[in-house]
Design an enzyme around this catalytic site. Structure first.
Site, PDB file in Angstrom:
ATOM      1  N   HIS A 364       0.800  -1.235   0.000  1.00 26.51           N
ATOM      2  CA  HIS A 364       0.000   0.000   0.000  1.00 26.51           C
ATOM      3  C   HIS A 364       0.826   1.275   0.000  1.00 26.51           C
ATOM      4  O   HIS A 364       0.258   2.361   0.056  1.00 26.51           O
ATOM      5  CB  HIS A 364      -0.927   0.036   1.211  1.00 26.51           C
ATOM      6  CG  HIS A 364      -2.132  -0.839   1.084  1.00 26.51           C
ATOM      7  ND1 HIS A 364      -3.304  -0.418   0.521  1.00 26.51           N
ATOM      8  CD2 HIS A 364      -2.342  -2.117   1.444  1.00 26.51           C
ATOM      9  CE1 HIS A 364      -4.200  -1.400   0.550  1.00 26.51           C
ATOM     10  NE2 HIS A 364      -3.628  -2.455   1.101  1.00 26.51           N
ATOM     11  N   LYS A 556      -9.633  13.523   3.620  1.00 28.85           N
ATOM     12  CA  LYS A 556      -8.738  12.367   3.698  1.00 28.85           C
ATOM     13  C   LYS A 556      -7.864  12.563   4.922  1.00 28.85           C
ATOM     14  O   LYS A 556      -7.851  13.650   5.503  1.00 28.85           O
ATOM     15  CB  LYS A 556      -7.888  12.252   2.424  1.00 28.85           C
ATOM     16  CG  LYS A 556      -7.203  13.552   2.027  1.00 28.85           C
ATOM     17  CD  LYS A 556      -6.473  13.448   0.691  1.00 28.85           C
ATOM     18  CE  LYS A 556      -7.349  13.411  -0.532  1.00 28.85           C
ATOM     19  NZ  LYS A 556      -7.265  12.206  -1.307  1.00 28.85           N
ATOM     20  N   ARG A 557      -7.122  11.540   5.334  1.00 31.35           N
ATOM     21  CA  ARG A 557      -6.177  11.714   6.426  1.00 31.35           C
ATOM     22  C   ARG A 557      -5.324  12.951   6.162  1.00 31.35           C
ATOM     23  O   ARG A 557      -5.007  13.259   5.014  1.00 31.35           O
ATOM     24  CB  ARG A 557      -5.256  10.490   6.535  1.00 31.35           C
ATOM     25  CG  ARG A 557      -5.909   9.252   7.083  1.00 31.35           C
ATOM     26  CD  ARG A 557      -4.921   8.106   7.182  1.00 31.35           C
ATOM     27  NE  ARG A 557      -4.362   7.754   5.882  1.00 31.35           N
ATOM     28  CZ  ARG A 557      -3.063   7.746   5.577  1.00 31.35           C
ATOM     29  NH1 ARG A 557      -2.161   8.074   6.478  1.00 31.35           N
ATOM     30  NH2 ARG A 557      -2.659   7.392   4.383  1.00 31.35           N
ATOM     31  N   LYS A 562      -0.134  14.295   1.158  1.00 33.86           N
ATOM     32  CA  LYS A 562      -1.422  14.567   0.508  1.00 33.86           C
ATOM     33  C   LYS A 562      -1.595  16.057   0.211  1.00 33.86           C
ATOM     34  O   LYS A 562      -2.497  16.464  -0.501  1.00 33.86           O
ATOM     35  CB  LYS A 562      -2.570  14.039   1.363  1.00 33.86           C
ATOM     36  CG  LYS A 562      -2.600  12.497   1.445  1.00 33.86           C
ATOM     37  CD  LYS A 562      -3.713  12.024   2.374  1.00 33.86           C
ATOM     38  CE  LYS A 562      -3.825  10.517   2.516  1.00 33.86           C
ATOM     39  NZ  LYS A 562      -4.521   9.855   1.393  1.00 33.86           N
ATOM     40  N   THR A 664      -8.870   6.169  -2.959  1.00 34.47           N
ATOM     41  CA  THR A 664     -10.174   5.634  -3.331  1.00 34.47           C
ATOM     42  C   THR A 664     -11.240   6.718  -3.219  1.00 34.47           C
ATOM     43  O   THR A 664     -12.296   6.593  -3.836  1.00 34.47           O
ATOM     44  CB  THR A 664     -10.590   4.433  -2.455  1.00 34.47           C
ATOM     45  OG1 THR A 664     -10.379   4.773  -1.083  1.00 34.47           O
ATOM     46  CG2 THR A 664      -9.782   3.199  -2.815  1.00 34.47           C
ATOM     47  N   LYS A 668     -14.822   7.566  -5.421  1.00 38.42           N
ATOM     48  CA  LYS A 668     -16.150   7.856  -4.865  1.00 38.42           C
ATOM     49  C   LYS A 668     -16.677   9.187  -5.390  1.00 38.42           C
ATOM     50  O   LYS A 668     -17.862   9.321  -5.713  1.00 38.42           O
ATOM     51  CB  LYS A 668     -16.083   7.925  -3.335  1.00 38.42           C
ATOM     52  CG  LYS A 668     -15.581   6.665  -2.653  1.00 38.42           C
ATOM     53  CD  LYS A 668     -15.270   6.968  -1.169  1.00 38.42           C
ATOM     54  CE  LYS A 668     -14.374   5.917  -0.563  1.00 38.42           C
ATOM     55  NZ  LYS A 668     -13.793   6.352   0.718  1.00 38.42           N
TER      56      LYS A 668
HETATM   57  C1  LIG Z   1     -12.535   6.553   1.077  1.00 42.65           C
HETATM   58  C2  LIG Z   1     -12.153   6.940   2.441  1.00 42.65           C
HETATM   59  C3  LIG Z   1     -10.816   7.206   2.752  1.00 42.65           C
HETATM   60  C4  LIG Z   1      -9.716   7.178   1.714  1.00 42.65           C
HETATM   61  O1  LIG Z   1      -9.550   8.474   1.185  1.00 42.65           O
HETATM   62  P1  LIG Z   1      -8.343   8.841   0.220  1.00 42.65           P
HETATM   63  O2  LIG Z   1      -8.681  10.197  -0.249  1.00 42.65           O
HETATM   64  O3  LIG Z   1      -8.335   7.845  -0.870  1.00 42.65           O
HETATM   65  O4  LIG Z   1      -7.115   8.812   1.055  1.00 42.65           O
HETATM   66  C5  LIG Z   1     -10.497   7.569   4.038  1.00 42.65           C
HETATM   67  N1  LIG Z   1     -11.449   7.658   4.996  1.00 42.65           N
HETATM   68  C6  LIG Z   1     -12.743   7.431   4.729  1.00 42.65           C
HETATM   69  C7  LIG Z   1     -13.743   7.571   5.811  1.00 42.65           C
HETATM   70  C8  LIG Z   1     -13.140   7.055   3.451  1.00 42.65           C
HETATM   71  O5  LIG Z   1     -14.440   6.817   3.200  1.00 42.65           O
END
Ligand SMILES: *Cc1c(COP(=O)(O)O)cnc(C)c1O
Length: 826
Positions: A364, A556-557, A562, A664, A668
């Site tokens: 990952h 995101k985190r 990022k 991911t 979405k």
């Molecule tokens: C999809 C998702 C992530 C992943 O987000 P990235 O932007 O791909 O890092 C993290 N936390 C939650 C709650 C998510 O639904």
């Protein structure tokens, strides 16, 4: 629920219940399982009763699935992960079982507000970010695709912390998710395994005996994951730690209750929290214990299940695939070897042949600092037998390499599982590669880089071992649950075949994207989601945002790679330019952030504070006239993502190229008709490829350019000197414009001398590309068309496609056929 009882003997072929049956079942559960008078029941108790009624349906599918699996001797996959970020279970279960409307009607009959009841459920915080959410999407797809499978994880008592923002700063509060006391999981008191630590290894002739000094008990709790279509349901088995010898009776009898309980407490710490603070030695030790706790209980369980079925350990690899989600569960390899050799009496070679066929591993991250290693000392102290086995695996591997002959000493040193250059450490990634038959990355660019960078040496040794499976997300949660308006729109426009199961059907929207009527309908879909989010923001944060503005979202985190800080730099630059040129035709924008920072990550926490300081400063500047609003929504979670993502116009995927494995949330968002503002990183590359450059904003340096800049000695100051806008932004942030009460607060955030993630190098391209997005957004028809084209071309990013790839290329598993597991009669 009465009609769910077996009709005859052990057959489970039940028709779908109607609303009235469901209503009776809910009331029955409330009275007879929960012991509550319906007259007195509060919303939470109604939820609990409804969940029990829903669970009956899933339990039936689960038993059918298990039986079909055993009777047909199907191969099965076990998915090991330290995180499962499930989100709420209830509505998901209703949709997958096809009884949402019936439950809604049942609550109408009960004169209860259904949505209020659903809102009672809290997210289980058993994960931190994308890796955990991926595992959750995969469980949904496995059951939907009728694959016999089981997840294994830890039942953390306090999951990820709850984030509050106080005075602009992150404050971590315990997440008491188990306090909601939902009777949803099945406790399995008969599934207990001893997990041992410490002690010593004795040489008994040609056998080794491990005499551990500590023993903890792992208890199973099953969460049942229903597939969409309601025929297959698979368990997610979560382990909770219980003190091995309960507590010290000697202490207790002496009257020393406190120390008896103390020992018990320290044992049970193993499943107390997700991610203990790893900046201390005791935190690291706890984390290693957690990882072993997960794999030891799971591998013992897998073997017990196999033996009870076929009684022959030698054909384990024919029946079982075990998947390692990142390196965290990689100790499963030495654990399986230990059991096969020490307990089952197999030879090393027999055991190794089985083990290599059983395991596969997903990488990952490419960032070397994020690749797990454990000190030989710590591992030797906690897991002496496993360290022995790892040494032996390494010796066999290196000897085999030397026997081949064409690898020099330097090469052998590099691929050794033991890193001798940083004070002897076990490289978990290396162990994973050596002990698995397949290793995959999670997006095309990531898998390519994986074999050219971190695993380049191994790709020379095992070229056939490496492969790619691009991540995906489940359309059931990320459209059907998250976006009711889009769900209705797709149901109307996509015709017969259910897009929830065949996401490729979305391509039909390509033909309609030019239709003004369809565009207008889509605009209403988007509007509804934006109004819903605006209401949430006003209710929770007391900030008014205009749903007509462009919603620009990064959730995101929080992590330097990022580059949330780059997003802030754009906001500040825009602020400057509005003040300079107030009468220009500015596109109003609402910038929305959410995300947690690891509790020991100083810089990430500082970035959160910077966002909040900038928000306060700009939101309160009346000259900006709401042309910019900045909102930080606290406590990012799956449920929050479900509200935020459908409301996005633009989504920020702006990691430095080469750092984000896949992402991911990008999938979405696109699936919900938002347009990407992104770098050529992770799955953005494949999204661009599917939707086309007109409908996806790509900026910044490519991986090759980033590397070239590094090779030539990156000089962030040269960018700052050449670019007036950039210089102004860096000065303002670094010199306290947004923190007048403490001007030096952000003097280390942008790091004009280090800038490891090259914000300065990408700034100009980012700003210019943002201006193009503004222009595009002003042409509503063009924007809606682009949004529709994004949705239309997202079929590939269904986690059903990812799981089909895994089944075909890595696990060699086929779905249960309709003959093996008949579908439920309508
Ligand atoms: C999809 C998702 C992530 C992943 O987000 P990235 O932007 O791909 O890092 C993290 N936390 C939650 C709650 C998510 O639904």
């Amino acid at each position: 629920m009465a009609p769910k009882l077996p009709i005859s003997g052990y057959d489970y072929v039940m028709p779908k219940p109607d609303a009235e049956t469901i209503r009776k079942s809910i009331v029955y559960k409330l009275i007879f399982i929960l012991g509550v008078d319906p007259k007195d029941a509060d919303e939470h108790q109604w939820l609990n009763a409804a969940m029990l009624a829903a669970r009956d349906l899933i339990a039936e599918d689960f038993l059918k699935t298990r039986r079909a699996h055993i009777e047909n001797s199907k191969r099965m996959v076990y998915y090991l992960s330290m995180e499962f970020l499930l989100g709420r279970s209830f509505v998901n279960a209703l949709i997958n079982e096809g009884v949402y409307a019936e439950f809604e009607e049942a609550f109408k009959q009960l004169d209860k507000e259904f949505s209020d009841v659903c809102e009672q459920e809290q997210d289980p915080g058993l994960g931190n970010g994308g890796l955990g959410r991926l595992a959750a999407c995969f469980l949904d797809s496995l059951a939907t695709l009728r694959i016999p499978a089981m997840g294994y994880g830890i039942r953390y008592q306090y999951g990820m912390f709850k984030q509050e923002i106080v005075d602009g700063q992150q404050v971590e509060k315990p997440d008491l998710w188990l306090d909601q006391d939902l009777a949803w999981q099945f406790a399995r008191p008969n599934k207990q395994y001893a997990v041992s630590f410490g002690g010593q290894v004795l040489n008994m002739g040609d056998k080794k005996e491990w005499h551990p000094s500590e023993e903890i008990s792992a208890w199973a709790y099953d969460e049942i994951i229903p597939g969409y279509g309601g025929d297959v349901a698979n368990p997610l088995r979560l382990w909770a730690a219980h003190a091995g010898n309960l507590f010290d009776l000697a202490d207790f009898n002496r009257g020393d209750y406190a120390s008896a309980v103390r020992a018990q407490n320290s044992d049970e710490n193993i499943s107390r929290v997700l991610y203990p603070n790893d900046s201390t030695e005791s935190g690291r030790e706890l984390r290693l214990k957690q990882e072993y706790f997960l794999v030891s209980a799971s591998v013992q369980d897998i073997i017990a299940r196999h033996k009870c079925r076929l009684a022959n350990i030698r054909n384990l690899a024919d029946e079982v695939a075990i998947h390692l989600n990142d390196t965290h569960p990689v100790l499963a390899i030495p654990e399986l070897m230990r059991i096969l050799i020490d307990e089952e009496g197999l030879s090393w070679t027999e055991a190794w042949n089985i083990s290599c066929k059983v395991f596969s591993y997903t990488n990952h991250t490419l960032m070397s600092e994020a690749l797990e290693t454990w000190s030989v000392d710590l591992m030797g102290r906690l897991l002496p037998r496993h360290l022995d086995i790892i040494f032996e695996i390494n010796a066999y591997f290196l000897n085999a390499l030397r026997a081949i002959g064409n690898f020099d000493d330097e090469f052998v040193r590099r691929v050794s599982i033991i890193d001798e250059t940083h004070g002897r450490r076990v490289r978990m990634g290396w162990l994973a590669v050596i002990g698995s038959h397949k290793v995959n990355g999670v997006a095309k660019i990531h898998s390519d880089l994986m074999v050219n960078t971190i695993f380049a040496d191994f790709a020379k040794i095992f070229p056939e071992r490496f492969t790619n499976v691009t991540n995906g997300v489940t359309p059931r949660r990320w459209i059907n649950i998250a976006n009711p308006a889009l769900t209705a729109f797709l149901d109307k426009h996509l015709g017969e075949q259910d897009w929830r199961l065949h996401l490729d059907n979305l391509v039909k929207l390509n033909d309609k994207a030019d239709d003004a009527q369809v565009q207008a309908e889509f605009a209403e879909v988007k509007k509804a989601a934006k109004v819903r989010l605006a209401d949430y923001i006003e209710k929770e944060l007391d900030i008014k945002v205009n749903p007509e503005a462009l919603f620009d979202i990064q959730i995101k985190r929080i992590h330097e790679y990022k580059r949330q800080a780059l997003n802030v730099m754009h906001i500040v630059d825009r602020y400057n330019k509005i003040l300079e040129n107030p009468d220009a035709d500015w596109q109003p924008r609402v910038f929305i952030f959410a995300g947690k920072a690891a509790s020991a990550y100083y810089m990430a926490k500082k970035i959160i504070r910077l966002i909040n300081d900038v928000a306060k400063f700009i939101n309160n500047d009346s000259r900006i006239r709401d042309l910019i609003k900045v909102v930080y929504i606290p406590n990012y979670s799956v449920s929050l993502a479900q509200i935020i993502i459908p409301a996005a116009d633009l989504h920020e995927q702006i990691s430095l190229a080469g750092t984000e494995a896949s992402g991911t949330s990008n999938m979405k968002f696109a699936l919900n008709g938002a347009i990407c503002m992104g770098t050529l990183d992770g799955a953005n590359v494949e999204i661009l490829d599917k939707v086309g450059a007109e409908h996806c904003y790509i900026f910044g340096n490519t991986v090759e350019q980033v590397e070239e800049i590094r090779r030539n000695g990156y000089d962030p100051l040269s960018y700052i000197e050449q670019d007036h806008d950039l210089r102004r932004v860096v000065n303002q942030i670094s010199h306290g414009t947004f923190s007048p009460e403490e001007p030096t607060r952000y003097n280390d955030v942008l790091q004009p001398y280090g800038d490891h993630y090259q914000l300065m190098a990408d700034f100009r391209s980012y700003i210019d590309t943002q201006a193009k997005a503004d222009m595009h957004f002003k042409d509503k028809a063009a924007w809606n068309r682009s949004a529709l084209i994004n949705i239309a071309n997202m079929g590939f990013f269904s986690s059903d496609r990812s799981i089909a790839d895994y089944c075909r290329d890595i696990w060699y598993i086929k779905p249960l056929t309709e003959k093996e597991l008949p579908r439920r009669p309508e």
